[in-house]
Write a protein that holds these residues in place. Structure first.
Motif, PDB file in Angstrom:
ATOM      1  N   ASP A  40       0.851  -1.194   0.000  1.00  0.00           N
ATOM      2  CA  ASP A  40       0.000   0.000   0.000  1.00  0.00           C
ATOM      3  C   ASP A  40       0.883   1.240   0.000  1.00  0.00           C
ATOM      4  O   ASP A  40       1.678   1.423   0.920  1.00  0.00           O
ATOM      5  CB  ASP A  40      -0.895   0.029   1.252  1.00  0.00           C
ATOM      6  CG  ASP A  40      -1.713  -1.231   1.428  1.00  0.00           C
ATOM      7  OD1 ASP A  40      -2.530  -1.520   0.545  1.00  0.00           O
ATOM      8  OD2 ASP A  40      -1.518  -1.923   2.447  1.00  0.00           O
ATOM      9  N   GLU A  41       0.749   2.065  -1.028  1.00  0.00           N
ATOM     10  CA  GLU A  41       1.515   3.309  -1.135  1.00  0.00           C
ATOM     11  C   GLU A  41       0.614   4.483  -0.769  1.00  0.00           C
ATOM     12  O   GLU A  41      -0.577   4.428  -1.048  1.00  0.00           O
ATOM     13  CB  GLU A  41       2.037   3.486  -2.563  1.00  0.00           C
ATOM     14  CG  GLU A  41       3.029   2.433  -2.995  1.00  0.00           C
ATOM     15  CD  GLU A  41       4.444   2.701  -2.535  1.00  0.00           C
ATOM     16  OE1 GLU A  41       4.684   3.768  -1.935  1.00  0.00           O
ATOM     17  OE2 GLU A  41       5.298   1.848  -2.755  1.00  0.00           O
ATOM     18  N   SER A  47      -0.531   1.153   6.084  1.00  0.00           N
ATOM     19  CA  SER A  47       0.150   0.489   4.967  1.00  0.00           C
ATOM     20  C   SER A  47       0.583  -0.917   5.367  1.00  0.00           C
ATOM     21  O   SER A  47       0.863  -1.196   6.534  1.00  0.00           O
ATOM     22  CB  SER A  47       1.392   1.277   4.544  1.00  0.00           C
ATOM     23  OG  SER A  47       1.047   2.512   3.996  1.00  0.00           O
ATOM     24  N   ARG A  48       0.660  -1.772   4.348  1.00  0.00           N
ATOM     25  CA  ARG A  48       1.143  -3.139   4.559  1.00  0.00           C
ATOM     26  C   ARG A  48       2.365  -3.381   3.689  1.00  0.00           C
ATOM     27  O   ARG A  48       2.507  -2.799   2.617  1.00  0.00           O
ATOM     28  CB  ARG A  48       0.060  -4.145   4.177  1.00  0.00           C
ATOM     29  CG  ARG A  48      -1.188  -4.081   5.042  1.00  0.00           C
ATOM     30  CD  ARG A  48      -2.328  -4.901   4.472  1.00  0.00           C
ATOM     31  NE  ARG A  48      -2.606  -4.440   3.108  1.00  0.00           N
ATOM     32  CZ  ARG A  48      -2.819  -5.247   2.060  1.00  0.00           C
ATOM     33  NH1 ARG A  48      -2.810  -6.557   2.209  1.00  0.00           N
ATOM     34  NH2 ARG A  48      -3.054  -4.754   0.862  1.00  0.00           N
ATOM     35  N   THR A  62       1.635  -4.746   9.012  1.00  0.00           N
ATOM     36  CA  THR A  62       0.735  -3.603   8.873  1.00  0.00           C
ATOM     37  C   THR A  62       1.180  -2.501   9.823  1.00  0.00           C
ATOM     38  O   THR A  62       1.385  -2.746  11.022  1.00  0.00           O
ATOM     39  CB  THR A  62      -0.718  -4.022   9.200  1.00  0.00           C
ATOM     40  OG1 THR A  62      -1.087  -5.089   8.321  1.00  0.00           O
ATOM     41  CG2 THR A  62      -1.671  -2.852   9.018  1.00  0.00           C
TER      42      THR A  62
END
Length: 139
Positions: A40-41, A47-48, A62
């Motif tokens: 995830d950006e 984010s992950r 996460t």
């Protein structure tokens, strides 16, 4: 299991933070990482990232706490074990940095995991701190 290590780094906190938050480049700093994929950006709260480490199964982490330029904490869950890793930069009065890394494992299988992989896990955290120091001090 709880493990903590600190390292003094002869570099400005901003330099250290830019390296620390660029998790996909961590394998360039330490042999404790084979590959890191940000899922995830941008990399921030929620984010992950999928982390591949030698001798350990890949894990999705996460981000559960994030304070730009200072700290982030992330968590990985597997059956019976929740692992939490925190990364904190403490500015020093002379404009340099101290980095504190902590790793906590909790859950019904945490004692078993600590017995089987605790030594390796602790070694990896130290390698990560030393790699960050070396990279930040390169310039």
């Amino acid at each position: 299991m709880h493990f903590e290590t600190s390292v003094d780094i002869d570099a400005a906190p901003e330099t250290v933070w830019n390296l620390l938050k660029d998790v996909e480049r961590w394998p360039d700093m330490t042999a404790s990482m084979d590959r890191v994929e940000v899922l995830d950006e941008p990399f921030t709260l929620g984010s992950r990232a999928r982390v591949h480490q030698p001798k350990l199964p890949a894990a999705v982490w996460t981000v559960t706490a994030y304070d730009e330029s200072r700290t982030f904490t992330w968590e990985s869950r597997s059956p019976g074990v929740t692992t939490t890793g925190a990364h904190e930069i403490v500015p020093t009065p002379d404009g340099k940095s101290t980095v504190r890394l902590t790793l906590d494992q909790k859950g019904p299988l945490a004692p078993v995991f600590a017995l089987l992989a605790g030594r390796l896990t602790r070694r990896y955290v130290v390698m990560e701190a030393e790699g960050l120091k070396a990279k930040a001090e390169q310039g």
